[in-house]
Enzyme design. Sequence first.
Site, PDB file in Angstrom:
ATOM      1  N   GLY A 241      56.593  66.837  32.998  1.00 16.65           N
ATOM      2  CA  GLY A 241      57.608  66.792  31.948  1.00 16.65           C
ATOM      3  C   GLY A 241      57.315  67.729  30.806  1.00 16.65           C
ATOM      4  O   GLY A 241      56.334  67.546  30.078  1.00 16.65           O
TER       5      GLY A 241
ATOM      6  N   TYR B 170      55.774  69.948  26.109  1.00 16.14           N
ATOM      7  CA  TYR B 170      55.430  71.353  25.876  1.00 16.14           C
ATOM      8  C   TYR B 170      54.418  71.477  24.736  1.00 16.14           C
ATOM      9  O   TYR B 170      53.466  72.270  24.827  1.00 16.14           O
ATOM     10  CB  TYR B 170      56.677  72.179  25.569  1.00 16.14           C
ATOM     11  CG  TYR B 170      56.463  73.656  25.829  1.00 16.14           C
ATOM     12  CD1 TYR B 170      56.787  74.205  27.067  1.00 16.14           C
ATOM     13  CD2 TYR B 170      55.915  74.491  24.863  1.00 16.14           C
ATOM     14  CE1 TYR B 170      56.569  75.556  27.329  1.00 16.14           C
ATOM     15  CE2 TYR B 170      55.690  75.831  25.112  1.00 16.14           C
ATOM     16  CZ  TYR B 170      56.016  76.360  26.351  1.00 16.14           C
ATOM     17  OH  TYR B 170      55.783  77.685  26.615  1.00 16.14           O
TER      18      TYR B 170
ATOM     19  N   LYS C 233      65.061  49.092  19.258  1.00 13.52           N
ATOM     20  CA  LYS C 233      65.523  50.273  19.976  1.00 13.52           C
ATOM     21  C   LYS C 233      67.035  50.254  20.023  1.00 13.52           C
ATOM     22  O   LYS C 233      67.654  49.177  20.117  1.00 13.52           O
ATOM     23  CB  LYS C 233      64.974  50.298  21.402  1.00 13.52           C
ATOM     24  CG  LYS C 233      64.804  51.701  21.967  1.00 13.52           C
ATOM     25  CD  LYS C 233      63.612  52.413  21.343  1.00 13.52           C
ATOM     26  CE  LYS C 233      63.347  53.756  22.009  1.00 13.52           C
ATOM     27  NZ  LYS C 233      62.123  54.399  21.494  1.00 13.52           N
TER      28      LYS C 233
END
Length: 340
Positions: free
Chosen positions: A174, A180, A78
């Site tokens: 969220g 979405y 990461k």
Amino acid sequence: MFAAMRSDRMQAIHLFADEQTGLEAIIAIHNTRLGPALGGCRYMPYATTEQAVADAIRLARGMSYKAALAGLEQGGGKAVILRPAHVPNRAALFEAFGRCIESLRGGYITAVDSGTSPEDMDCIAQQTGHVTSTTQAGDPSPHTALGVLMGIRSVARAQLGRDDLSGVRIMLQGLGNVGYALAELLVAEGADLLVSDLDAGKVRLAVDELGVKPVAADAVYESPCDIFVPCGLGGVLDSHTINRLRCAAVAGAANNQLVDRDAADLLDARGILYAPDYVINAGGLLYVALTHRGVAAGDIAQRVKLIGARLDSIFAQSTAEGRSPAKIADHQAEAILYRD
């Protein structure tokens, strides 16, 4: 720092700075037994460098476990770029970061994450080939959402005895790109969908376009539902929020949903089924990793759909052994990463 690395069995932490662009970046590499480390690049403000390093370590470990259980020949890594208050030239900053990645000679491959975009990856790609999620490669969010949908179906089978999601009440926290896209899928499945986001505009859009029901951000945890679906930033499940939950299961896209490993036991004690986050949200990783390797889109989608079967297996083993799904998943990943 070394104590933290030993605790999480980190392989390496690289710190980079570029005075001309103001770049301050961390690349954490957790484990490369299965292949080069792959993980997104976060671009966020942090109060201290120590907080940024801790975030990179935690996220890199999750990427190793995610890749292992997804069957990918990738390690876990990461990147975190500390976002300054003023950025004179964002493109130049990400190009500088691309040079940092190139210096690792293929040991780390980056991708989009919180605060970064495909356009940022395009800037990185000017300096290194060890990058995916560019504008040409495409957005991984729909694939993350598809994998989470498969996981929610698995949770519904295991905890609710349901083969479909019609009428199942779902509280989705969220409404970013993944949230979405997942909301659209859940509405198409006939779920009774509640949504919340700190951005009121996103909530209004979902209400207008999808016909979902809005919930205030401070009422999310108390909202009665069958499945709670966290899709924002991590660390949302601690002793306080878990005791407020009024759901039968938790299954969401957010990384590092549990504030610590004790949180998994708290969920188990309350009889709340938890879908380990690095298993259920692996669709995006599958997409970026396999796209980078040139795998066809249809084959990638089929791999993503296997996330449900992986969770079916984890839940079945959890029931048989009387251990939480989180502990089962950790054990399975560690058996792959640390076998002799």
